[in-house]
Scaffold this motif. Structure first.
Motif, mmCIF file in Angstrom:
data_model
loop_
_atom_site.group_PDB
_atom_site.id
_atom_site.type_symbol
_atom_site.label_atom_id
_atom_site.label_comp_id
_atom_site.label_asym_id
_atom_site.label_seq_id
_atom_site.Cartn_x
_atom_site.Cartn_y
_atom_site.Cartn_z
ATOM 1 N N GLU A 93 0.610 -1.334 -0.182
ATOM 2 C CA GLU A 93 0.111 0.161 -0.064
ATOM 3 C C GLU A 93 0.818 1.158 -0.013
ATOM 4 O OE1 GLU A 93 -3.522 -0.017 2.411
ATOM 5 O OE2 GLU A 93 -3.487 -2.001 2.655
ATOM 6 N N THR A 97 0.520 4.022 -3.068
ATOM 7 C CA THR A 97 0.355 5.509 -2.376
ATOM 8 C C THR A 97 1.324 6.453 -2.857
ATOM 9 O OG1 THR A 97 -0.958 4.717 -0.537
ATOM 10 C CG2 THR A 97 -0.230 7.166 -0.447
ATOM 11 N N GLU A 115 -5.398 -10.636 -2.443
ATOM 12 C CA GLU A 115 -5.143 -9.561 -1.534
ATOM 13 C C GLU A 115 -4.653 -8.213 -2.298
ATOM 14 O OE1 GLU A 115 -1.883 -8.209 2.003
ATOM 15 O OE2 GLU A 115 -2.032 -10.479 1.430
ATOM 16 N N PHE A 116 -3.646 -8.674 -3.068
ATOM 17 C CA PHE A 116 -3.163 -7.459 -3.850
ATOM 18 C C PHE A 116 -4.132 -7.055 -5.245
ATOM 19 C CE2 PHE A 116 0.403 -9.520 -1.781
ATOM 20 C CZ PHE A 116 0.682 -8.647 -0.971
ATOM 21 N N LYS A 119 -6.768 -4.719 -3.448
ATOM 22 C CA LYS A 119 -6.005 -3.462 -2.733
ATOM 23 C C LYS A 119 -5.621 -2.683 -4.024
ATOM 24 C CE LYS A 119 -4.283 -4.911 1.615
ATOM 25 N NZ LYS A 119 -3.053 -5.272 2.288
ATOM 26 N N GLU A 122 -9.188 -1.261 -5.428
ATOM 27 C CA GLU A 122 -9.511 -0.205 -4.501
ATOM 28 C C GLU A 122 -8.880 0.905 -4.497
ATOM 29 O OE1 GLU A 122 -11.934 -3.224 -1.511
ATOM 30 O OE2 GLU A 122 -10.018 -2.378 -0.968
ATOM 31 N N MET A 123 -7.270 0.986 -4.852
ATOM 32 C CA MET A 123 -6.676 2.122 -4.786
ATOM 33 C C MET A 123 -6.586 2.805 -6.098
ATOM 34 S SD MET A 123 -3.575 0.700 -2.206
ATOM 35 C CE MET A 123 -2.893 2.406 -1.812
#
Length: 466
Positions: A93, A97, A115-116, A119, A122-123
Motif C-alpha cells: 500500500e 500510495t 489480496e493485492f 487492494k 480499490e486504490m
C-alpha cells in the motif's frame, strides 16, 4: 515507434474480456507520458517475463515506478536483474500510495493474489495478474466483487491462447471443420524434471497453490473454455497423492544437504545454477523459503495424479487428466465432432522429432529467445473420408510456443487490432478456469459432482460464435 500512454491504457480495457464500459472510459492521461507500472512479487516469473522483458522490449512506452516483496534480498536482486532504478518497498500500500501507478502487476504466491488484486483495484489502479486468478471460491468472489465495484479492470495473463498451435485448433473448431463438438479427451504430461519441481516449491502445499488442479491446470482449463466457446457447468473428479510426499523411499533436509544424493533419482543440485543461488538460496535467511526442498517431505498435501470429467453449458463433455511424473513433457488433445475428429499434440516425443533432452524441455518451452522453426501437425479425420493433416509453423521468438510474445505485443503494441479469435482474457475467463479446478478439488474431497454455479455468483453460459 511512438506509443502514447493513452493508447496503452486503452489496451487494458480491450484485453479485459469482461469490460462493459466503452474503451474511452479507460483512456485517462494525456499526451505521450509513459505508463507507470509497479509490481508485487519478485520471483522468477515476475523478474523475467513481467519485469526484465517489459524493460527490454517496451521501455519506450512504460516505466517501473516501484517493486515490492516481503523478502528484501530477493527484492534487491530483482531490481538489479530487471534493470530498473525505481524505489523498492516491503509494504504494498505504501508503494501504490507513493508511486501512483497506472498498472499493478501481481506475481506473488497464488494464495495472496486476491489480496493485492483487490487492494490495487480499490486504490485506483488497473491490475494485471499472473495465473491462476486465485485458489478458492471465496477469494474468487471477493475479486469479482472488487472489480465490479471499481471503475478499473483486471487482466489475467493467459499466454497459451496466443500460441500459433492453440490458435490453429481454435480456427478449425470455429470453422466447423468437424461439425458440432460433442466430447474432448485432454491429457497433460509433466515430466520428472518439470513435474517434480512443483513438489519442491510452495506449490506442493494446497494452502499456497490450491493444488495443481488450480495452479497448473488453470492453463489447460482456460484453453478448453476458449476452444469450446463455453463455460463449464459441472465437474466430477478423482485425485490422490501416490508418488511424492510420504510415498518416497527416504527424506532429506533439502537437495543440498541430503544424505541420499547418490540414491535419489530426483536429486537436483541447485548450487550449479547461479541465478537460483542468487535469487533464492542466498536469501533464505530472510523468510526461510527453501527452493530445493525434498520431494518426499511430509508437508506435501497436493495430488500427484488427477482426472476430471467436465460438462459444459453447450453439452460438450471433456475428460481431463494430469500426470506429474511422466517420462516426457507435453499434451495430447482430441476433439470428437458430428463431422469428424481433430487430434493434436505438443512435444510428445514418439509423435515428432525432437533433439531436446527432457531435463531441458520446460526451459526450452519458457525460453523467450527461442527462435527455432517448428512444424507441428494437427490431424483431421472426416467421417467416411481419409484423414489429413495441417501443419502449424511457429517461427517467432517467445516462450510457450510464441504465446508469451504475442500476448505482450497485444497489450503493448496492437491494443486496437481486432482479434478474430478472441484471445484476450479478463476476470470472467480467469474465474471460470480456476472454478473447474476448485470444483474438481471439492469433488475429490466429497466424492460427488460439483456444479459451477454453486461456487460464485457467476452463471455458466454458452457463448455465441463470432
Amino acid at each position: 515507434m511512438e506509443h502514447s500512454r493513452r493508447t496503452f491504457l486503452k489496451s487494458i480495457s480491450m484485453l479485459s474480456a469482461s469490460a462493459a464500459l466503452p474503451v474511452s472510459s479507460f483512456a485517462f492521461g494525456k499526451g505521450d507520458q509513459k505508463l507507470k507500472i509497479c509490481m508485487i512479487g519478485t520471483g522468477i516469473r515476475g523478474n523475467g517475463f513481467w519485469g526484465k522483458r517489459l524493460v527490454d522490449k517496451y521501455s519506450d512506452i512504460l516505466e517501473f515506478v516501484g517493486l515490492s516483496d516481503n523478502n528484501p534480498g530477493r527484492l534487491a536482486y530483482a531490481k538489479k536483474f530487471i534493470g530498473v532504478t525505481c524505489p523498492t518497498f516491503s509494504d504494498f500500500e505504501q508503494m501504490v500510495t507513493e508511486t501512483k501507478p497506472d498498472l499493478v502487476i501481481v506475481t506473488t504466491k497464488d494464495s495472496n493474489h486476491h489480496e493485492f488484486i483487490i487492494k490495487g483495484l480499490e486504490m485506483g489502479c488497473d491490475v494485471l495478474t499472473e495465473k491462476p486468478l486465485t485458489i478458492d471460491e471465496d477469494k474468487c468472489q471477493a475479486i469479482l466483487d472488487a472489480e465490479r465495484n471499481s471503475n478499473k479492470k483486471l487482466i489475467v495473463g493467459f499466454n497459451y491462447r496466443w500460441s500459433p498451435y492453440a490458435t490453429k485448433i481454435k480456427e478449425l473448431i470455429k470453422n466447423d471443420t468437424i461439425g458440432k463438438i460433442v466430447s474432448v479427451d485432454f491429457n497433460y504430461y509433466l515430466n520428472t524434471s518439470h513435474g517434480a519441481s512443483y513438489f519442491r516449491r510452495w506449490h506442493g502445499l494446497r494452502e499456497e497453490g490450491g493444488t495443481l488442479l488450480i495452479h497448473k491446470a488453470t492453463h489447460h482449463f482456460d484453453l478448453m473454455n476458449w476452444w469450446l466457446n463455453s463455460d463449464p457447468e459441472e465437474v466430477f473428479a478423482y485425485g490422490d497423492l501416490e508418488f511424492y510426499g510420504d510415498n518416497g523411499p527416504f527424506k532429506g533436509k533439502n537437495c543440498r544437504e541430503c544424505d541420499f544424493k547418490d540414491k535419489c533419482d530426483f536429486h537436483w543440485d541447485i548450487t550449479k545454477d547461479q541465478s537460483m543461488m542468487d535469487l533464492y538460496v542466498n536469501n533464505e535467511k530472510h523468510d526461510g523459503y527453501i527452493r530445493d526442498n525434498c520431494l518426499y517431505r511430509s508437508e506435501i498435501n497436493i495430488y500427484d495424479k488427477m482426472s476430471a470429467q467436465v460438462k459444459y453449458a453447450n453439452n460438450v463433455v471433456m475428460n481431463y487428466s494430469l500426470t506429474t511424473y511422466s517420462p516426457f513433457e507435453g499434451y495430447r488433445v482430441s476433439f470428437n465432432g458430428t463431422k469428424g475428429r481433430i487430434e493434436a499434440w505438443r512435444h510428445v516425443p514418439y509423435l515428432q522429432d525432437s533433439n531436446i533432452d527432457q531435463k531441458n524441455m520446460h526451459a526450452a518451452e519458457m525460453d523467450q529467445d527461442n527462435d527455432a522453426m517448428n512444424h507441428e501437425p494437427i490431424i483431421i479425420h472426416k467421417l467416411w473420408n481419409d484423414e489429413y493433416d495441417t501443419q502449424v509453423v511457429s517461427s517467432e521468438k517467445g516462450g510457450h510456443g510464441g504465446g508469451d510474445s504475442r500476448l505482450q505485443d497485444k497489450v503493448f503494441i496492437d491494443p486496437n487490432k481486432k482479434d478474430e479469435f478472441d484471445r484476450s482474457a479478463g476476470v470472467r475467463d480467469g474465474a471460470m478456469s480456476i472454478l473447474i479446478g476448485i470444483a474438481a478439488r471439492k469433488s475429490i474431497e466429497s466424492g460427488n459432482p460439483v456444479r459451477i454455479e454453486e461456487l460464485t455468483t457467476l452463471v455458466p453460459r454458452e457463448k455465441k460464435l463470432v
